[in-house]
Write an enzyme that holds these catalytic residues in place. Structure first.
Site, short mmCIF file in Angstrom:
data_model
loop_
_atom_site.label_atom_id
_atom_site.label_comp_id
_atom_site.label_asym_id
_atom_site.label_seq_id
_atom_site.Cartn_x
_atom_site.Cartn_y
_atom_site.Cartn_z
N ASP A 78 2.55 2.02 -8.46
CA ASP A 78 3.44 1.35 -7.51
C ASP A 78 4.80 2.02 -7.59
O ASP A 78 5.40 2.10 -8.67
CB ASP A 78 3.56 -0.13 -7.85
CG ASP A 78 2.29 -0.92 -7.56
OD1 ASP A 78 1.30 -0.30 -7.13
OD2 ASP A 78 2.29 -2.14 -7.77
N ASP A 107 -3.52 -9.27 1.59
CA ASP A 107 -2.83 -9.85 0.45
C ASP A 107 -2.64 -11.34 0.74
O ASP A 107 -2.13 -11.69 1.80
CB ASP A 107 -1.48 -9.19 0.24
CG ASP A 107 -1.57 -7.66 0.22
OD1 ASP A 107 -2.61 -7.15 -0.22
OD2 ASP A 107 -0.60 -7.01 0.66
#
Length: 241
Positions: free
Chosen positions: A9, A130
């Site tokens: 990330d 998500d």
């Protein structure tokens, strides 16, 4: 055997992890994401999952040169799947030209499902769903969409895979939502990649037992030494035997 996706990330060019998608609650794990990717590939990973958190929040793909450098660094060893701020056909084409094997579209896909069909002609598309308690979230996990997870899969017939992230578990090391993921794998018309909550090899093995699951993304557990890439690869290989 399912695929293992070690995660990188990116925030401000650094390797970080967020707790439950909270940009104010980050842990920095390194300043050289290219080196991290190279280490993952050298350890045997055949996929690397890269998320541009800056682009996910602002739409500005400031980390795209880093993504391209990661692709170059692992060429011939691992393929790169990347998401965060992939909001247009031009974004998908630019990433494909950089050598990315699969792009992840989340907010843009939910807002405009036809974009996934168009982008699928350019590069393989993973639809990133998500969610918090079954409600799909968008814009870097900062807003609810009003779309129920169970209803989302039918909107994307050309999706190569679905990446399902339980935001409440992401970065928390509390274990994946096995029941929810089993339901997703049953409902989705393409393989499901599990994301969020993986804390141990036992979690990884439990995921391999879900029928039709295509892969597992793991980040924080790797960075904190809960297991190694090699151990996880052995687990995904043994979990289905």
């Amino acid at each position: 055997m399912i695929d293992l996706y070690p995660a990188i990330d990116l925030l401000g060019g650094r390797v970080v992890r967020l707790r439950q998608g909270d940009y104010a609650d980050e842990t920095v794990y390194g300043d050289d994401p290219v080196a991290v990717a190279r280490d993952f590939a050298a350890a045997g990973a055949r996929w690397i999952h890269v998320v541009d958190l800056d682009a996910a929040r602002s739409g500005d793909p400031v980390n795209r040169p880093v993504v391209a450098a990661i692709v170059s660094a692992v060429e011939g060893l691992a393929r790169v799947q990347t998401g965060g701020g992939v909001r247009s056909l031009a974004d998908a084409r630019e990433l494909a030209d950089a050598g990315v094997a699969r792009v992840v579209m989340g907010s843009a896909a939910v807002s405009n499902p036809s974009l996934v069909e168009a982008a699928s002609d350019v590069v393989a598309v993973a639809v990133g769903l998500d969610h918090r308690d079954g409600d799909v979230a968008v814009h870097g996990w900062t807003e609810g969409s009003g779309l129920a997870l169970d209803d989302a899969y039918a909107l994307f017939p050309t999706a190569d895979v679905f990446v399902i992230t339980d935001i409440g578990r992401d970065g928390m090391l509390v274990g994946p939502d096995l029941d929810g993921l089993a339901r997703s794998a049953e409902l989705a018309g393409a393989p499901v990649i599990a994301s969020g909550g993986v804390s141990s090899l036992d979690d990884v093995i439990a995921l391999t037992r879900i029928e039709n699951l295509g892969g597992v993304i793991t980040g924080k557990a790797l960075y904190e030494g809960r297991f190694t890439i090699g151990e996880a690869l052995a687990a995904v290989g043994s979990g289905t035997s």
